[in-house]
Design an enzyme around this catalytic site. Structure first.
Site, PDB file in Angstrom:
ATOM      1  CG  PHE A 289     -10.268  -8.776  24.616  1.00 48.80           C
ATOM      2  CD1 PHE A 289      -9.684  -7.722  23.934  1.00 48.80           C
ATOM      3  CD2 PHE A 289     -11.221  -9.554  23.967  1.00 48.80           C
ATOM      4  CE1 PHE A 289     -10.036  -7.440  22.620  1.00 48.80           C
ATOM      5  CE2 PHE A 289     -11.580  -9.286  22.648  1.00 48.80           C
ATOM      6  CZ  PHE A 289     -10.988  -8.223  21.984  1.00 48.80           C
ATOM      7  CG  ASP A 290      -5.039  -7.439  30.506  1.00 47.32           C
ATOM      8  OD1 ASP A 290      -5.190  -8.076  31.555  1.00 47.32           O
ATOM      9  OD2 ASP A 290      -4.615  -6.276  30.467  1.00 47.32           O
TER      10      ASP A 290
END
Length: 245
Positions: free
Chosen positions: A33-34
């Protein structure tokens, strides 16, 4: 967008989910995940800290919305590109930015709906959960800890203050170094900007675009993202469907 290249599936809430056809991803094991624009809305803290730094250079930007492009890319790059600072000035501006961001701006953010539930479902489904952010790793960990999410991540990878790791590509290469036993084709990055997609493409991993962040999800899809996710609540189902295609 050429309609023959993409399929649109309606979800239960009446929204849409666009995915590229002919994708084979049955071996996906790790979800990365960013952070900014993907798990958290961090606009206020980033914009106010950029505003604070620019004032030191005699630039009084009163419209915070004009500072929205600071969310996502490396700060040094943004100060140069958006306000014409030299590289040396941009490095200095980044340090000034952190004078405000570290004690104040870091927690001027909010968690997007469904994040915790989404990650718990993915973990229960057996996926490794990681973070790959261009934000300094120390800041990523503080934010996740603040929202009670840190223990849900198998690892958190971010930028370094010395800029040894700075771009999304460099962050993802560090992920590959730490998770060397997981092939690239078994990883997927979830992000909100072209910076996420371009970094993922450079090292050869898939990228899912989210439509609610700071970037243009349709542009990401047109340039190689494998799907658009309209909310964290739908991500586990979307990943399951991508594995079956």
């Amino acid at each position: 967008m050429k309609p023959e290249l993409f399929a649109l599936e309606e979800n239960k809430t009446g929204g849409g989910r666009k995915t590229q056809q002919h994708s084979k991803r049955g071996n996906m094991k790790a979800i990365l995940f960013d952070l900014d624009g993907t798990l958290i809305d961090s606009f206020e803290g980033i914009a106010k800290s950029a505003q604070y730094a620019l004032r030191r250079f005699g630039i009084n930007e009163e419209d915070l919305q004009k500072l929205r492009p600071f969310v996502g890319p490396p700060l040094v790059e943004s100060f140069q590109k958006l306000y014409g600072l030299s590289k040396e000035q941009a490095v200095e501006a980044t340090e000034i930015y952190r004078e405000r961001y570290r004690p104040i701006g870091i927690l001027e953010c909010s968690l997007y709906p469904g994040v915790e539930e989404c990650i718990k479902i993915l973990r229960a489904d057996g996926y490794l959960i990681g973070m790959a952010s261009s934000k300094p790793e120390e800041f990523c960990r503080r934010i996740l800890d603040h929202f009670g999410l840190l223990e849900l991540f198998d690892d958190v990878v971010g930028a370094t203050f010395d800029r040894r790791i700075d771009t999304k590509e460099e962050v993802l290469n560090e992920v590959l170094r730490r998770w060397k036993d997981i092939p690239k084709d078994q990883m997927c990055l979830v992000g909100d900007t072209m910076f996420d997609l371009e970094g993922a493409k450079k090292i050869g991993i898939d990228c899912i675009a989210v439509s609610y962040g700071f970037g243009d999800a349709k542009e990401m899809l047109q340039n190689g993202a494998i799907a658009i996710c309209d909310g964290m609540a739908e991500l586990p189902k979307l990943i399951h469907e991508l594995k079956r295609e």
